[in-house]
Design an enzyme around this catalytic site. Structure first.
Site, PDB file in Angstrom:
ATOM      1  N   SER A  26      45.941  42.199  48.759  1.00 17.11           N
ATOM      2  CA  SER A  26      46.621  40.980  49.192  1.00 17.11           C
ATOM      3  C   SER A  26      46.401  39.839  48.200  1.00 17.11           C
ATOM      4  O   SER A  26      45.306  39.652  47.671  1.00 17.11           O
ATOM      5  CB  SER A  26      46.074  40.575  50.564  1.00 17.11           C
ATOM      6  OG  SER A  26      46.646  39.358  50.981  1.00 17.11           O
ATOM      7  N   ASN A  74      39.111  32.050  42.214  1.00 15.08           N
ATOM      8  CA  ASN A  74      40.367  31.442  42.641  1.00 15.08           C
ATOM      9  C   ASN A  74      40.152  30.600  43.884  1.00 15.08           C
ATOM     10  O   ASN A  74      39.249  30.865  44.685  1.00 15.08           O
ATOM     11  CB  ASN A  74      41.450  32.505  42.872  1.00 15.08           C
ATOM     12  CG  ASN A  74      41.425  33.061  44.289  1.00 15.08           C
ATOM     13  OD1 ASN A  74      41.887  32.420  45.230  1.00 15.08           O
ATOM     14  ND2 ASN A  74      40.874  34.263  44.441  1.00 15.08           N
ATOM     15  N   ASN A 132      43.247  39.482  58.104  1.00 19.32           N
ATOM     16  CA  ASN A 132      42.365  38.808  57.150  1.00 19.32           C
ATOM     17  C   ASN A 132      41.431  37.870  57.896  1.00 19.32           C
ATOM     18  O   ASN A 132      41.762  36.722  58.162  1.00 19.32           O
ATOM     19  CB  ASN A 132      43.227  38.053  56.134  1.00 19.32           C
ATOM     20  CG  ASN A 132      42.395  37.367  55.067  1.00 19.32           C
ATOM     21  OD1 ASN A 132      41.173  37.480  55.042  1.00 19.32           O
ATOM     22  ND2 ASN A 132      43.057  36.640  54.188  1.00 19.32           N
ATOM     23  N   CYS A 135      38.959  35.093  54.515  1.00 17.42           N
ATOM     24  CA  CYS A 135      39.256  34.299  53.320  1.00 17.42           C
ATOM     25  C   CYS A 135      38.244  33.168  53.138  1.00 17.42           C
ATOM     26  O   CYS A 135      37.982  32.395  54.052  1.00 17.42           O
ATOM     27  CB  CYS A 135      40.646  33.704  53.396  1.00 17.42           C
ATOM     28  SG  CYS A 135      41.052  32.816  51.878  1.00 17.42           S
ATOM     29  N   ASN A 197      36.735  41.134  50.473  1.00 18.37           N
ATOM     30  CA  ASN A 197      37.428  39.948  50.010  1.00 18.37           C
ATOM     31  C   ASN A 197      36.530  39.324  48.935  1.00 18.37           C
ATOM     32  O   ASN A 197      35.504  39.895  48.581  1.00 18.37           O
ATOM     33  CB  ASN A 197      37.678  38.980  51.176  1.00 18.37           C
ATOM     34  CG  ASN A 197      38.940  38.134  50.941  1.00 18.37           C
ATOM     35  OD1 ASN A 197      39.175  37.660  49.835  1.00 18.37           O
ATOM     36  ND2 ASN A 197      39.739  37.961  51.967  1.00 18.37           N
ATOM     37  N   THR A 198      36.883  38.180  48.432  1.00 12.71           N
ATOM     38  CA  THR A 198      36.132  37.600  47.308  1.00 12.71           C
ATOM     39  C   THR A 198      34.771  37.046  47.726  1.00 12.71           C
ATOM     40  O   THR A 198      34.551  36.703  48.884  1.00 12.71           O
ATOM     41  CB  THR A 198      36.938  36.485  46.643  1.00 12.71           C
ATOM     42  OG1 THR A 198      37.284  35.526  47.639  1.00 12.71           O
ATOM     43  CG2 THR A 198      38.203  37.023  46.002  1.00 12.71           C
ATOM     44  N   GLY A 222      37.267  40.569  40.476  1.00 19.45           N
ATOM     45  CA  GLY A 222      37.274  41.200  39.153  1.00 19.45           C
ATOM     46  C   GLY A 222      36.062  42.085  38.917  1.00 19.45           C
ATOM     47  O   GLY A 222      35.164  42.186  39.765  1.00 19.45           O
ATOM     48  N   GLY A 248      37.452  45.702  45.051  1.00 22.01           N
ATOM     49  CA  GLY A 248      36.555  44.761  44.401  1.00 22.01           C
ATOM     50  C   GLY A 248      36.301  45.214  42.985  1.00 22.01           C
ATOM     51  O   GLY A 248      35.468  46.073  42.731  1.00 22.01           O
ATOM     52  N   GLY A 270      43.143  44.795  42.686  1.00 21.51           N
ATOM     53  CA  GLY A 270      43.315  43.341  42.690  1.00 21.51           C
ATOM     54  C   GLY A 270      43.458  42.768  41.298  1.00 21.51           C
ATOM     55  O   GLY A 270      44.330  43.158  40.513  1.00 21.51           O
TER      56      GLY A 270
HETATM   57  C1  LIG Z   1      44.533  35.115  43.115  1.00 21.53           C
HETATM   58  C2  LIG Z   1      44.023  35.844  44.312  1.00 21.53           C
HETATM   59  C3  LIG Z   1      44.587  35.605  45.568  1.00 21.53           C
HETATM   60  C4  LIG Z   1      44.120  36.272  46.678  1.00 21.53           C
HETATM   61  N1  LIG Z   1      44.700  36.043  47.900  1.00 21.53           N
HETATM   62  C5  LIG Z   1      44.292  36.754  48.984  1.00 21.53           C
HETATM   63  C6  LIG Z   1      44.930  36.588  50.237  1.00 21.53           C
HETATM   64  O1  LIG Z   1      45.857  35.822  50.403  1.00 21.53           O
HETATM   65  N2  LIG Z   1      44.475  37.333  51.285  1.00 21.53           N
HETATM   66  C7  LIG Z   1      43.448  38.208  51.159  1.00 21.53           C
HETATM   67  O2  LIG Z   1      43.081  38.870  52.131  1.00 21.53           O
HETATM   68  N3  LIG Z   1      42.832  38.395  49.980  1.00 21.53           N
HETATM   69  C8  LIG Z   1      43.229  37.677  48.892  1.00 21.53           C
HETATM   70  N4  LIG Z   1      42.590  37.878  47.681  1.00 21.53           N
HETATM   71  C9  LIG Z   1      41.480  38.813  47.597  1.00 21.53           C
HETATM   72  C10 LIG Z   1      41.926  40.183  47.090  1.00 21.53           C
HETATM   73  O3  LIG Z   1      42.842  40.771  47.970  1.00 21.53           O
HETATM   74  C11 LIG Z   1      40.702  41.097  46.918  1.00 21.53           C
HETATM   75  O4  LIG Z   1      40.079  41.230  48.173  1.00 21.53           O
HETATM   76  C12 LIG Z   1      39.684  40.555  45.936  1.00 21.53           C
HETATM   77  O5  LIG Z   1      40.342  39.919  44.862  1.00 21.53           O
HETATM   78  C13 LIG Z   1      38.728  41.610  45.376  1.00 21.53           C
HETATM   79  O6  LIG Z   1      39.396  42.586  44.628  1.00 21.53           O
HETATM   80  P1  LIG Z   1      39.502  42.533  43.002  1.00 21.53           P
HETATM   81  O7  LIG Z   1      38.148  42.260  42.479  1.00 21.53           O
HETATM   82  O8  LIG Z   1      40.052  43.846  42.614  1.00 21.53           O
HETATM   83  O9  LIG Z   1      40.442  41.408  42.708  1.00 21.53           O
HETATM   84  C14 LIG Z   1      43.067  37.192  46.557  1.00 21.53           C
HETATM   85  C15 LIG Z   1      42.509  37.435  45.299  1.00 21.53           C
HETATM   86  C16 LIG Z   1      42.961  36.777  44.190  1.00 21.53           C
HETATM   87  C17 LIG Z   1      42.335  37.055  42.857  1.00 21.53           C
END
Ligand SMILES: Cc1cc2nc3c(=O)[nH]c(=O)nc-3n(C[C@H](O)[C@H](O)[C@H](O)COP(=O)(O)O)c2cc1C
Ligand SMILES: Cc1cc2nc3c(=O)[nH]c(=O)nc-3n(C[C@H](O)[C@H](O)[C@H](O)COP(=O)(O)OP(=O)(O)OC[C@H]3O[C@@H](n4cnc5c(N)ncnc54)[C@H](O)[C@@H]3O)c2cc1C
Ligand SMILES: Cc1cc2nc3c(=O)[nH]c(=O)nc-3n(C[C@H](O)[C@H](O)[C@H](O)COP(=O)(O)OP(=O)(O)OC[C@H]3O[C@@H](n4cnc5c(N)ncnc54)[C@H](O)[C@@H]3O)c2cc1C
Ligand SMILES: Cc1cc2nc3c(=O)[nH]c(=O)nc-3n(C[C@H](O)[C@H](O)[C@H](O)COP(=O)(O)O)c2cc1C
Ligand code: FES
Ligand code: FES
Lengths: 336, 269, 336, 269
Positions: A26, A74, A132, A135, A197-198, A222, A248, A270
């Site tokens: 997402s 972010n 979700n 967040c 999530n982050t 990342g 993640g 992501g």
């Molecule tokens: C720019 C950005 C926007 C995101 N927006 C959402 C969001 O709207 N809803 C959500 O559940 N997670 C959101 N995430 C989290 C990602 O879905 C994911 O859980 C997180 O980035 C970890 O994965 P990654 O390390 O592969 O990016 C967002 C991440 C990024 C980087």
């Protein structure tokens, strides 16, 4: 059905069958349209949409992104058109997608979650809903839901009766014991949990003496977080029986495999996609190769196949389901 | 817009820390407009993690060969890595992206106000104006004559230079040149429009100049980006209060060229 | 006293005055001996020793370290000679060090913490004690102390009367609200808190299908965690008045400055020293340059000097102390 | 042991993915022993984060010039970066580190058992044995003749080669060579000792061979390291149960050369 045939990569999340275990996370790919020329959606399992909230959100003040060591922070703030905008603008886009459509929703309270689930269910284009509750960028409300098992239970209990779509609860890693929240979700109707999530993070510009993000705090994603995400997944797969969707920091096929081996039934891609839009597809290919390399014919042989040192844990998540799937396939005598 | 592999034809340091990169692009790379940018992947080993956006300095076709040019400065790890890429190396880019400069239908004189390396997209624009035989004036300011890149190419219109150190042209800011040009040539909002690119402070000042006079003014913006294609919403353009309700346009798809008088420069990173 | 003179970098942690705010973190440099040819200890503020436990510990089975994206996971398991070994072998080493000696201790229960604090106090070579209530690598015991504010309170309450040395409580970031634990420490006698210890992480080798670390889980450190560490620091500096010592991923002088600007009175250098043993010294130089660049004469001007956007937080940690120091110096009319 | 800047004299790919690196080292770099290693910083931008340990293949002094040699394979990101460093580039290294091979006081025949790129420290050792006029036999096995590096340098003692594909020497494992040498030459624990370096499986087998016969046997170990100087305790050598109580010696200071018969090979990463 020799290992040389195309391996069967199908996995199930509740009643949803995915053609393979690779999803886009997402917030990464909007509702599918922006990346349509860069990503072959027909080759991957599905996408999770940008989170939809009840009212439209303009998002947070800039700057909203900053690159850190092997990661990015972010503070988008769930910029989205709200439930009405979703119906008007996004549903037509989702209708035509050649892969599973998992719609992400987030409410500020239980009532909002209910309205969102009803709305998304009625929209007719969702194959599942990612709830979700995690967040880190929308202030006290999001964090409140995300860090308390009681709230997770209240949300799940309230929304479960409202839809027959699979419900995937998305968890925050910013807690002492993520397994507690996963358990609360599993016990109150979640078909699966997804994580992480982050992670809450921050950066300061020593030249200007200011925090870099407009909101001071943001969410870290990342490759930097991959070891942390895996540890959270490891905690959860030992605590719940429902399927776990892992994410993640996945930046190459081997990363996706780490999550599957650790017990995830599927992964979400992501941040690393921003650099490499072909990553989800190459993960699918990498997983297929790996299954072949194991001389197996189904991805079920990979999921949870990590060799755990004596006394250091047992993977529960999705086990019954996987065994069931194996049995069914054996009985029906074939894979795809 | 497409994701393509392109080949470095040249990657040359023109002045200390300032490079001209020429890339051969394949057919799938569609013809770009001045002001559009490309999103470059600088390495495949994950460092840096994100792509980097660069405006096009030009687009050239000769027979079956298509090439783009980028004029860039080494400011951090990504651009440092880029500067070390040798001729022949393949680079993965996504582009052309964003919206470029919009020349008015109505025949106006274009005032191009460039600051430092911000000159790049304006050189591209100047070439386009010349092709279209549109009157234009090129105003270019930089720290010193060493930073005055590319102006010798400007042939279709008048050219005024300024340097902070007085080493070439007017000793002072390009803003003064704009002011002077405006008054001396007797431009009006009806007869002239402004296109600008350069450091934040300059753009802000040019925007104020334009708003005060009610002149149409487009600026090419810069700011951090992640996806570059409008999906992540990581590149909001903050707008002035009177535009409230428009939300945050995404710099990568609704920009990077945007109405300078609408931007809230205080809140632009 | 013009900005061109050598800036005054002295900072205080309780009764301990450091010549500058740069320390080496626990577990990085042993007790000072191993790195003596590579690090100019006379130029830095001090070192924190490897954590001492009551009984000797052989540590965890190999592998104990693995590099990840911009980080490393470790599962050393507090290998150390125990309190007796500390007295016999390490005290003589510490005696000769040309910088402050902060001895790190960790007990498995309150009684052990007491015995350790008494022992270290009696050894006569410690300038302060870092109370490690945060190690993620020693199983349920460490984690128990680390994630519960009540346990932090019990430990601090018990050890406070046993020594006049400054007590620095080292906190784990693996909790939902780190400020709660910091507050418990501050309220029960800690002179300062230090953070962060490592984040729990994991890595899997998809070729062998095994977790890479012998213990499955380990602690993540290095540049990858810097944004997370800063966010934890940001939570704590707003919650307590005592000084905060910051660490996590510092790999260049600008990183150290981020922590000081965010309100830390000192920083500890960890993982990045393995690649660059000169890092602590270059951080000292970088901080001095920065003070000069601000046209100030004391590092007090940097600490907590981050410009916080309206309504997004107030730095409390160490404020009274810094203002006090400023007043004293103004009164005495000069710096070093 | 010191931290020194040294200059790449040569960094040459000998066979696919296998490089010989020659570094000029300053005076402060003290004379190393065969089996010792250096800890190399491969980049200063934090990628990779940690140094990488490499055994010395040799140490050479000619007049005032001191040089060391490293024979390495490209296996991951660090070694890939190393392979791209050009001649003239400066590299920061810490060394010499660890303990090297201990030749018995008592005059014994040294059996050097090398597998693949593990030959590097044994070539250094062979040169030392030759200087000291100590009898030795060099047994070297590799996948194919292309991986047989450096054996032409071995001049002081007998040399036996083995390749997995039979392209040169004995068609089979170097372990067979050891077995044959042991029996045919009639070595005994009193007259011979073994020094070995190579892949994990080989070392394990050689160690078993030595323990079964009560022969002194030292192996040069490999494993992940962080500090390289004994401070972090990140590089434990797991010992066999009968050595319990010795804890975990640190590979970087109590090794990398260690009594092979004491190591618990099952638990060595
Ligand atoms: C720019 C950005 C926007 C995101 N927006 C959402 C969001 O709207 N809803 C959500 O559940 N997670 C959101 N995430 C989290 C990602 O879905 C994911 O859980 C997180 O980035 C970890 O994965 P990654 O390390 O592969 O990016 C967002 C991440 C990024 C980087
Ligand atoms: C649409 C667009 C067009 C651009 N066109 C050009 C161009 O033609 N030539 C050119 O040289 N540069 C251009 N830039 C800026 C260029 O993208 C940045 O200089 C580059 O991303 C820096 O990457 P880095 O890794 O070298 O620096 P980093 O290590 O990422 O950052 C180094 C320093 O630069 C600052 N910085 C990073 N990115 C930006 C940014 N986008 N804007 C302002 N400051 C930034 C950081 O805050 C930091 O202080 C453009 C940017 C945008 C958004
Ligand atoms: C004392 C010592 C001496 C050594 N001498 C030599 C030498 O003379 N020549 C040479 O080519 N190599 C030598 N090595 C191994 C060398 O250090 C590793 O190959 C190198 O660290 C790999 O770095 P990388 O970044 O390229 O690989 P990484 O990306 O770190 O890892 C790539 C793969 O190699 C594995 N790996 C990483 N480090 C090691 C290691 N130390 N041992 C075994 N597997 C590892 C990883 O698990 C991974 O699968 C030595 C190691 C030690 C400890
Ligand atoms: C190899 C290693 C060993 C460590 N041992 C200890 C320890 O014994 N006690 C402790 O309090 N922290 C220990 N730490 C944690 C560090 O002191 C520090 O809190 C952490 O590494 C974060 O800082 P960094 O990212 O700069 O490394 C250790 C860290 C590493 C990498
Ligand atoms: S950078 Fe992603 S929306 Fe603009
Ligand atoms: S690598 Fe640190 S003790 Fe050996």
């Amino acid at each position: 059905m020799t290992p040389a045939t195309k391996p069967d990569l199908r996995v199930r999340i509740g009643s949803l069958e995915l053609r393979n275990p690779v999803l886009v996370a997402s917030g990464i790919i909007g509702y599918g349209r922006e990346y349509e020329r860069l990503v072959n959606l027909g080759a991957i399992g599905g996408i999770v949409t940008k989170t939809v909230t009840l009212r439209p959100r303009a998002g947070n003040p800039p700057p909203r992104v900053v690159e850190t060591a092997a990661g990015m922070l972010n503070s988008i703030g769930i910029e989205n058109p709200g439930l009405e905008g979703y119906h008007a603008v996004k549903v037509p886009i989702l209708r035509d997608l050649p892969c599973a459509r998992i719609v992400s929703v987030e409410g500020e309270d239980v009532a909002e979650f209910c309205e969102l689930v009803r709305g998304v269910d009625a929209s007719g284009v969702a194959d599942a809903i990612e709830v979700n509750i995690s967040c880190p960028n929308v202030g006290p409300h999001g964090m409140r839901y995300s860090t308390d098992a009681g709230n997770a239970r209240d949300v799940m209990t309230a929304i479960r009766p409202l839809t027959r779509l699979p419900l995937i609860a998305k968890l925050t890693p910013n807690v002492t014991r993520i397994a507690e929240i996963a358990e609360a979700c599993a016990d109150h109707g979640a078909d699966a949990v997804s994580l992480v999530n982050t992670f809450v993070g921050m950066a300061v510009d020593s030249r200007t003496r200011k925090p870099i993000l407009g909101t001071v705090l943001g969410g870290l994603s990342g490759p930097a977080i991959k070891p942390l995400a895996l540890a959270k997944v490891w905690e959860v797969v030992q605590a719940v029986d429902i399927p776990v969707v892992g994410m993640g920091g996945i930046a190459k096929p081997a990363d996706a495999l780490e999550f599957l081996l650790a017990g995830c039934v599927a992964v979400e891609i992501g941040t690393a996609m921003f650099a490499d839009p072909g990553l989800p597809e190459s993960c699918v290919a990498g997983i297929a190769d790996y299954v072949r390399g194991m001389r197996e014919h189904s991805v079920d042989a990979v999921i949870g196949a990590m060799i755990v040192p004596e006394g250091r844990g047992v993977i529960r998540a999705g086990k019954a389901q996987r065994e069931n799937a194996r049995a069914t396939r054996a009985a029906s005598g074939g894979s795809s | 817009m497409n994701q393509v592999d392109c080949t470095i034809i040249e990657n040359r340091e023109l002045t200390r820390g300032n490079f001209l990169l020429t890339l051969r692009v394949p057919r799938q790379f569609s013809k770009p407009q001045p002001g559009q940018f490309v999103h470059l992947r600088l390495s495949t080993d994950g460092e840096p993690l994100l792509r980097r956006p660069y405006s096009l300095e030009g687009f050239f076709e000769r027979g079956r060969i298509r090439a783009i040019r980028i004029y860039y400065s080494v400011v951090g790890r990504g651009s440092r890595i880029l500067s070390m890429h040798p001729k022949g190396r393949e680079l993965d880019l996504i582009g052309p992206l964003g919206v470029g400069f919009q020349i008015s239908r109505k025949k106006k004189t274009s005032l191009l106000v460039a600051g430092g390396r911000g000159v790049a997209p304006l050189l591209f624009l100047a070439r386009r104006l010349r092709e279209r035989k549109r009157p234009h004036v090129f105003l270019f300011g930089a720290k010193s004559k060493y930073e005055l890149y590319g102006y010798r190419d400007v042939r279709g219109g008048r050219l005024h230079l300024a340097t902070d150190d007085g080493s070439v042209g007017y000793h002072g800011s390009v803003l003064d040149l704009l002011q002077r040009e405006w008054e001396e040539a007797g431009h009006t909002p009806d007869t002239a429009e402004i296109f600008t690119c350069g450091p934040h402070g300059l753009l802000h000042a040019v925007a104020d100049f334009a708003r005060d006079r009610g002149v149409r003014c487009e600026a090419s913006l810069e700011g951090p980006m992640a996806c570059g294609v409008g999906a992540c919403r990581g590149c909001p353009i903050p707008l002035r209060p009177e535009h409230d309700g428009a939300g945050y346009p995404a710099m990568c798809v609704e920009g990077p060229v945007y109405d300078a008088t609408a931007v809230d420069w205080e809140r632009l990173p």
